[in-house]
Design an enzyme around this catalytic site. Structure first.
Site, PDB file in Angstrom:
ATOM      1  CB  SER A   1      -1.053  -0.076   6.819  1.00 19.20           C
ATOM      2  OG  SER A   1      -1.789  -0.802   6.245  1.00 19.20           O
TER       3      SER A   1
ATOM      4  CG  ASP B   1      -0.167  -7.404   8.466  1.00 18.98           C
ATOM      5  OD1 ASP B   1      -1.036  -7.958   8.471  1.00 18.98           O
ATOM      6  OD2 ASP B   1       0.473  -6.521   8.962  1.00 18.98           O
TER       7      ASP B   1
ATOM      8  CG  HIS C   1      -1.843  -4.453  10.130  1.00 22.19           C
ATOM      9  ND1 HIS C   1      -0.833  -3.998   9.090  1.00 22.19           N
ATOM     10  CD2 HIS C   1      -2.714  -3.609   9.609  1.00 22.19           C
ATOM     11  CE1 HIS C   1      -0.911  -3.695   8.318  1.00 22.19           C
ATOM     12  NE2 HIS C   1      -2.047  -3.011   8.447  1.00 22.19           N
TER      13      HIS C   1
END
Ligand SMILES: N[C@@H](CCC(=O)N[C@@H](CSC=O)C(=O)NCC(=O)O)C(=O)O
Length: 279
Positions: free
Chosen positions: A148, A225, A258
């Site tokens: 991320s 996600d 995620h």
């Protein structure tokens, strides 16, 4: 440098240290896994950059990487995601995406952030030098990965310093910090609105520029996600790689979100990818 934790893990050692960091003007912590092979000589090293809200411990505790790092004989270094401590600025509203835990791996230029938020200098100059001088790692066999915000950091540093990192990988990276709400907020606060400063922080711009001279890149992205469409935008990364002729393998993974459950599911493949490329 002070050792603050040590655990035997898969015959190797999971270690945690605190040190005074000149670049950011505060104490920093980092974690390092040393595989059993490090008892015999220098081992290749993977640097892992974590995402928003993380410390150096999220990856260590949740990714399940130690088993694979032990098998592949790789050290893994996980730094913190921002400066910390008394006098270090934080978001006034306590937001999770600015300030503490959200350093974005850059050198801030605007007050109050510029006093401590110098994460690029911290990671690329101070921490790597410290790790290479204090631990049995072979700096010529380094790779970088992240998740991320940390996926953005890994891509940025891998593309900006190709002489330092032989391969790059990322889980659900922020593909273009200039083109998503997390990135726009951070770049505005830390850098101001100069487009040339933003371009230097944007993985897509760097990827287009580096083109077929970029290190090999592996990216995994879950299609379940919740941040996929607004924040992560892997299609921009793919377009930049295609435009520049870079060697990117982007894998959309069905049903994954995620979280670190996603990371743990594919971390073995990332370690194998890096081990093959660092030699
Ligand atoms: N609103 C969420 C956002 C925090 C979050 O999802 N953080 C991710 C990284 S997101 C991009 O950089 C993360 O890694 N969290 C730590 C973990 O251990 O899962 C929230 O505040 O929960």
């Amino acid at each position: 440098m002070e050792k603050i934790a040590e655990h035997k893990s898969f015959v190797g050692k999971q270690l945690r240290y605190r040190h005074r960091a000149q670049s950011v003007g505060c104490d920093m912590t980092f974690s390092i896994y040393l595989p059993p092979q490090a008892e015999l000589g220098k081992v290749p090293v993977l640097y892992w950059l974590s995402g928003l809200t993380c410390t150096d411990e999220n990856f260590v505790n949740k990714a399940g990487a130690q088993h694979h790092a032990s098998m592949y004989g790789m050290a893994i270094v996980a730094p913190d995601t921002s400066p910390r401590g008394d006098g270090v600025a934080d978001a006034e509203d306590g937001a999770y995406d600015l300030g503490l835990g959200a350093g974005f791996y850059l050198n801030a230029r605007r007050s109050p952030w510029s006093q401590h938020y110098r994460m690029e200098d911290y990671f690329c100059k101070e921490l790597i030098d410290l790790v290479e001088s204090e631990f049995p790692v072979d700096g010529k066999r380094s790779a970088i990965a992240g998740h991320s915000m940390g996926g953005h950091g890994a891509l940025k540093f891998g593309l900006k310093y190709p002489e330092r990192f032989r391969s790059i990988s990322a889980f659900a990276p922020i593909s273009s910090a200039s083109n998503c709400p997390w990135g726009k907020k951070a770049l505005t606060a830390y850098l101001g609105d100069d487009p040339s400063l933003w371009a230097a922080e944007d993985c897509c711009e760097l990827l287009k520029k580096r083109g077929n001279k970029a290190p090999k890149i592996l990216v995994d992205q879950g299609d379940a996600d919740p941040f996929l469409q607004d924040q992560l935008k892997p299609e921009l990364l793919q377009a930049a790689a295609t435009a520049g002729g870079a060697d990117l393998t982007l894998r959309m993974q069905s049903g994954y979100d995620h979280s670190y459950f996603f990371i743990a599911s594919f971390i073995e493949e990332h370690l194998r990818f890096h081990r093959e490329h660092v030699g």
